[in-house]
Design an enzyme around this catalytic site. Structure first.
Site, PDB file in Angstrom:
ATOM      1  N   CYS A  80      33.181 -19.629   7.514  1.00 16.39           N
ATOM      2  CA  CYS A  80      33.213 -20.660   8.306  1.00 16.39           C
ATOM      3  C   CYS A  80      32.160 -21.888   7.876  1.00 16.39           C
ATOM      4  O   CYS A  80      32.482 -23.121   7.502  1.00 16.39           O
ATOM      5  CB  CYS A  80      32.870 -20.536   9.640  1.00 16.39           C
ATOM      6  SG  CYS A  80      33.577 -19.260  10.273  1.00 16.39           S
TER       7      CYS A  80
HETATM    8  C1  UGA Z   1      29.689 -18.824  12.630  1.00 12.73           C
HETATM    9  C2  UGA Z   1      29.106 -19.313  13.911  1.00 12.73           C
HETATM   10  O1  UGA Z   1      27.773 -19.022  13.982  1.00 12.73           O
HETATM   11  C3  UGA Z   1      29.957 -19.219  15.006  1.00 12.73           C
HETATM   12  O2  UGA Z   1      29.305 -19.886  16.180  1.00 12.73           O
HETATM   13  C4  UGA Z   1      31.295 -19.949  14.760  1.00 12.73           C
HETATM   14  O3  UGA Z   1      32.156 -19.531  15.841  1.00 12.73           O
HETATM   15  C5  UGA Z   1      32.131 -19.263  13.409  1.00 12.73           C
HETATM   16  O4  UGA Z   1      31.005 -19.502  12.362  1.00 12.73           O
HETATM   17  C6  UGA Z   1      33.238 -19.853  13.158  1.00 12.73           C
HETATM   18  O5  UGA Z   1      33.435 -21.032  12.783  1.00 12.73           O
HETATM   19  O6  UGA Z   1      34.339 -19.282  13.312  1.00 12.73           O
HETATM   20  P1  UGA Z   1      29.869 -16.485  11.411  1.00 12.73           P
HETATM   21  O7  UGA Z   1      30.179 -17.434   9.898  1.00 12.73           O
HETATM   22  O8  UGA Z   1      30.456 -15.399  11.683  1.00 12.73           O
HETATM   23  O9  UGA Z   1      29.706 -17.502  12.551  1.00 12.73           O
HETATM   24  O10 UGA Z   1      28.180 -16.251  11.030  1.00 12.73           O
HETATM   25  P2  UGA Z   1      26.789 -16.577  11.291  1.00 12.73           P
HETATM   26  O11 UGA Z   1      26.287 -15.354  11.807  1.00 12.73           O
HETATM   27  O12 UGA Z   1      26.594 -17.787  11.863  1.00 12.73           O
HETATM   28  O13 UGA Z   1      26.212 -16.925   9.838  1.00 12.73           O
HETATM   29  C7  UGA Z   1      26.506 -17.627   8.782  1.00 12.73           C
HETATM   30  C8  UGA Z   1      25.826 -17.846   7.653  1.00 12.73           C
HETATM   31  O14 UGA Z   1      24.372 -18.254   8.072  1.00 12.73           O
HETATM   32  C9  UGA Z   1      25.705 -16.592   7.061  1.00 12.73           C
HETATM   33  O15 UGA Z   1      25.486 -16.789   5.548  1.00 12.73           O
HETATM   34  C10 UGA Z   1      24.284 -15.825   7.426  1.00 12.73           C
HETATM   35  O16 UGA Z   1      23.738 -15.313   6.452  1.00 12.73           O
HETATM   36  C11 UGA Z   1      23.395 -17.114   7.671  1.00 12.73           C
HETATM   37  N1  UGA Z   1      22.615 -16.921   8.796  1.00 12.73           N
HETATM   38  C12 UGA Z   1      23.030 -16.560  10.080  1.00 12.73           C
HETATM   39  C13 UGA Z   1      21.254 -17.327   8.341  1.00 12.73           C
HETATM   40  O17 UGA Z   1      20.924 -17.642   7.451  1.00 12.73           O
HETATM   41  N2  UGA Z   1      20.491 -16.822   9.428  1.00 12.73           N
HETATM   42  C14 UGA Z   1      20.879 -16.411  10.700  1.00 12.73           C
HETATM   43  O18 UGA Z   1      19.832 -16.309  11.454  1.00 12.73           O
HETATM   44  C15 UGA Z   1      22.234 -16.297  10.917  1.00 12.73           C
END
Ligand code: UGA
Length: 449
Positions: free
Chosen positions: A279
């Site tokens: 995403c």
């Molecule tokens: C993300 C959004 O958080 C969701 O709200 C959205 O619906 C989704 O994309 C989408 O567009 O479908 P997701 O990709 O599952 O969800 O994952 P996240 O948990 O947000 O993580 C995304 C990236 O950010 C990862 O690479 C993760 O390592 C990084 N991240 C996440 C961080 O660096 N710190 C965090 O605290 C959380």
């Protein structure tokens, strides 16, 4: 209500099953017969925590799957389009959305009852009004806003937490071309009493989705840029800097009881080796290209992408401080998934880091609690050793590189403690206490003499 969901990928299947659990009658549509058969047997074709249980509970009762789009549209009041939008690195490809819109339009030609067509896939602003709606009108020979409704309803599901996010949403956003479209979407979602709902036009709904993801991605790249500066200055630890920043009451409010609330989004304001997944990279790049195309360049997002793409190299330069020649060096890469809780390795920083190590001739052992098979698809099975547990991965290596914040990696200091000559640990997520191991390097930390 009777709802058809076209596309049984991650968004479509989770939405369909959850709407069924909430009492709607759902028909999931997919062109892939084997997926349809699996779903009808209660077996989800994708893994998502809690999905199988909900599917088994509702299958053949409130939810069923079919390849027959025509009967699904004829038998329901609302169709949600949740098909994939392949990405070429810059723009999303709407070919499947267009194809499904055309097929739904052809059914609407023969359907006398009013029907609402809703885009659920993430699409750039204007797609529903300017692409989906005209195709529906052309294929049906009918008029949007008169004979049928059109809406847009983005999803906000996190991988690994999608069921929870759908069943207990933060907010529900939908757009419609007219009052009737919006009121049908309100009716669909009135099974979530007490949840904030935002009703708007389709373009705004589309923009909300991109903006939400871009904001989180921006916070990550911002934190990484600060971390990189901290490292360049020396003797400033970005972890401590961010702790100080997080203590702002506007980020972590203090309740009248004195308790400080730590909202989960503050974890995005931390330095690391970069974001990945299906995403953030795609959405930020797509919004950036969209802005460029419209003559409104997204300068901040350009930088977000650039910082993120360079972030895995930081790991390699930390390694370069200690090891000048990587040929034959034994290295453990810990964590292959783009984040903990998933086996998805798409756009994971583990890919460029591992590839560079292999290219330089290092002997790589990799371990991830669940992403081994996905990683084997990318790297093949013989270029590196895929370990089955953490102890095996870190045995007899000179360097350990942490890429994914899997909780079990907290055991590393304890596992290394008995070793006389412990390996260097490069912490790409700053998840360990820097003093807990003998030789430590981390993103956003450079100790200068
Ligand atoms: C993300 C959004 O958080 C969701 O709200 C959205 O619906 C989704 O994309 C989408 O567009 O479908 P997701 O990709 O599952 O969800 O994952 P996240 O948990 O947000 O993580 C995304 C990236 O950010 C990862 O690479 C993760 O390592 C990084 N991240 C996440 C961080 O660096 N710190 C965090 O605290 C959380």
């Amino acid at each position: 209500m009777k709802v058809s969901v076209v596309g049984t990928g991650y968004v479509g299947l989770v939405s369909g099953v959850c709407l069924a659990e909430k009492g709607h009658q759902v028909i999931c549509v997919d062109i892939d017969q084997s997926k349809v058969d699996q779903i009808n047997q209660g077996i989800p074709p994708i893994y998502e925590d809690g999905l199988e249980e909900l599917l088994k509970k509702n299958i053949q009762n409130n939810v069923k799957a079919t390849t027959d789009l025509r009967s699904a549209v004829l038998d329901t009041e609302i169709s949600l389009i949740a098909v994939g939008t392949p990405f070429d690195g810059q723009e999303i490809d709407l070919k499947y959305i267009k194809e499904v819109a055309r097929q739904i339009g052809e059914v609407l030609k023969d359907k006398s009852a009013y029907h609402l067509v809703v885009t659920k896939s993430t699409v750039v602003p204007g797609t529903t009004d300017e692409v989906v709606l005209p195709i529906l009108e052309e294929a049906s020979g009918k008029k949007a806003g008169v004979d049928f409704g059109v809406g847009m309803n983005p999803e906000f599901l996190k991988e690994g937490e999608a069921i929870k996010d759908f069943m207990y949403p933060d907010r529900i956003v939908y757009g419609g071309i007219d009052e009737k479209s919006i009121s049908l979407l309100a009716e669909l979602y009135n099974v979530f009493p007490g949840v904030d709902q935002l009703a708007t036009n389709c373009k705004t709904a589309e923009m909300i989705k991109y903006t939400a993801n871009s904001l989180l991605a921006t916070m990550i790249s911002f934190s990484n840029e600060i971390g990189n500066l901290c490292a360049a200055v020396g003797n400033i630890d970005v972890v401590e800097v961010m702790q100080g920043v997080h203590l702002d009451k506007r980020l972590t409010p203090i309740l009248p009881t004195g308790e400080r609330i730590v909202p989960s989004f503050t974890t995005y304001i931390e330095a690391g080796c970069g974001f990945g997944g299906s995403c953030f990279p795609k959405d930020v790049k797509a919004l950036n290209s969209y802005g460029e195309k419209l003559g409104s360049p997204m300068r901040l997002l350009e930088a977000v992408i650039e910082v993120n793409s360079e972030q895995p190299e930081r790991i390699l330069s930390l390694l370069g401080k200690h090891v000048s020649e990587l040929k034959g060096v034994n290295i453990a890469v810990l964590g292959l998934a783009f984040k903990p809780g998933t086996d998805d390795i798409r756009e994971s920083p583990a890919i460029p880091v591992t590839q560079s190590l292999l290219d330089a001739g290092a002997v790589v052992k990799a371990y991830d609690p669940i992403a081994k098979h996905e990683a084997q698809k990318v790297f093949g099975e013989d270029k590196l050793v895929f370990c089955d547990d953490l102890s095996e991965a870190i045995a007899q290596v000179e360097v350990i590189i942490i890429i994914t914040r899997w909780p079990e990696f907290q055991q590393i200091p304890e596992l290394l403690a008995p070793l006389e000559k412990p390996p260097l640990v490069i912490d790409g997520r700053r998840m360990l206490d820097k003093k807990s191991v003998k030789k430590y390097e981390g993103i956003g930390l450079e100790v200068k003499a």
